[in-house]
Design an enzyme around this catalytic site. Sequence first.
Site, short mmCIF file in Angstrom:
data_model
loop_
_atom_site.label_atom_id
_atom_site.label_comp_id
_atom_site.label_asym_id
_atom_site.label_seq_id
_atom_site.Cartn_x
_atom_site.Cartn_y
_atom_site.Cartn_z
N GLY A 64 0.79 -1.24 0.00
CA GLY A 64 0.00 0.00 0.00
C GLY A 64 0.81 1.28 0.00
O GLY A 64 0.34 2.32 0.45
N ASN A 93 1.55 3.05 -2.56
CA ASN A 93 0.83 4.00 -3.41
C ASN A 93 -0.40 4.55 -2.70
O ASN A 93 -0.68 5.75 -2.80
CB ASN A 93 0.40 3.33 -4.72
CG ASN A 93 1.51 3.34 -5.75
OD1 ASN A 93 1.79 4.35 -6.38
ND2 ASN A 93 2.18 2.21 -5.90
N LEU A 102 -5.35 -7.01 -6.37
CA LEU A 102 -5.09 -8.16 -7.24
C LEU A 102 -6.32 -8.95 -7.70
O LEU A 102 -6.20 -9.88 -8.48
CB LEU A 102 -4.11 -9.12 -6.55
CG LEU A 102 -2.73 -8.51 -6.24
CD1 LEU A 102 -1.84 -9.52 -5.56
CD2 LEU A 102 -2.07 -7.98 -7.51
N ILE A 162 -12.62 -6.93 -10.33
CA ILE A 162 -13.69 -6.10 -9.77
C ILE A 162 -15.05 -6.66 -10.23
O ILE A 162 -15.28 -6.80 -11.43
CB ILE A 162 -13.53 -4.62 -10.21
CG1 ILE A 162 -12.18 -4.07 -9.74
CG2 ILE A 162 -14.68 -3.76 -9.70
CD1 ILE A 162 -11.97 -4.09 -8.23
N HIS A 168 -0.95 0.10 -13.44
CA HIS A 168 -0.23 -1.14 -13.75
C HIS A 168 1.24 -0.77 -13.99
O HIS A 168 1.53 0.19 -14.69
CB HIS A 168 -0.83 -1.82 -14.99
CG HIS A 168 -0.18 -3.14 -15.25
ND1 HIS A 168 -0.55 -4.28 -14.57
CD2 HIS A 168 0.84 -3.49 -16.07
CE1 HIS A 168 0.21 -5.28 -14.97
NE2 HIS A 168 1.05 -4.83 -15.88
N GLU A 193 5.33 5.96 -10.27
CA GLU A 193 3.99 5.84 -9.66
C GLU A 193 3.76 6.94 -8.63
O GLU A 193 2.72 7.60 -8.63
CB GLU A 193 3.84 4.47 -8.99
CG GLU A 193 3.85 3.35 -10.00
CD GLU A 193 3.72 1.96 -9.38
OE1 GLU A 193 3.32 1.05 -10.11
OE2 GLU A 193 4.04 1.79 -8.20
C1 GRF Z 1 2.51 -1.11 -7.82
O1 GRF Z 1 3.68 -1.33 -8.54
C2 GRF Z 1 1.33 -1.00 -8.73
O2 GRF Z 1 1.64 -0.48 -9.98
C3 GRF Z 1 0.89 -2.41 -8.89
O3 GRF Z 1 1.12 -3.01 -7.64
C4 GRF Z 1 2.16 -2.32 -6.98
C5 GRF Z 1 1.63 -1.94 -5.62
O4 GRF Z 1 2.64 -1.43 -4.78
N1 GRF Z 1 -0.46 -2.49 -9.41
P1 GRF Z 1 2.25 -0.76 -3.41
O5 GRF Z 1 1.40 -1.79 -2.64
O6 GRF Z 1 1.50 0.46 -3.67
O7 GRF Z 1 3.55 -0.52 -2.71
#
Ligand code: GRF
Length: 207
Positions: A30, A32, A103, A106, A122, A192
């Site tokens: 998490g 992001n 993962l 939806i 992604h 990201e």
């Molecule tokens: C990120 O690289 C995102 O692009 C992918 O999963 C990863 C999640 O990383 N869908 P985090 O849990 O936000 O550290």
Amino acid sequence: MRFIAHFSLFCAGRLLQTKMNIAILASGSGSNAENIARHFSNNKEVRIALIITNKKDAYVLERARTLNIASLIFPKEEWITGERIMEALIDHHIDFVVLAGFLLRIPDVLLHKYPNKIINIHPSLLPKFGGKGMYGDRVHQAVVAAQEKETGITIHYVNEYYDEGEVIEQITCPVLSTDTPEQVAEKVHALEYAHFPRVIEKILFNH
Ligand code: GRF
């Protein structure tokens, strides 16, 4: 005094009504989710109102606690119909849903309730290195194995197929012939963090 109390309640009510409520879905660390939450923490129009995960031991739950954001766990079987998740989104007045490292597929009921209001990030330049089972380090390992010269991130709308919804933005970074998957992951994560909150803002406010 009473008047002031009523007045502040009224203002708080107005604020509650006018803010856009976002739910973030994440299955793991998490980072992001946290980055997005921090980005919007003082925003007058947007509130990260809820974090949802499918894993009871996901580190994102710890982050939610620290950030003081409500969190819910819905195990895998709940995502088959999605009815209870839908109820939770309605209860929390959610207007927009962000997938950040989530993962599971939806459920259709959510896709219909939130048309063009569910987005995903992604960690590759889709359609390359996407689809079911392509997530996390697997993506970066595949990029290095294929000797790609560049990779990056794709932010896209979510539809019923993994990683196939309409692309909103792609941002690239170079892959050097000496790069390991870990080094590629680091570059992609940096992209990201730098761009996902900005793109969310762009979608929410149409600019
Ligand atoms: C990120 O690289 C995102 O692009 C992918 O999963 C990863 C999640 O990383 N869908 P985090 O849990 O936000 O550290």
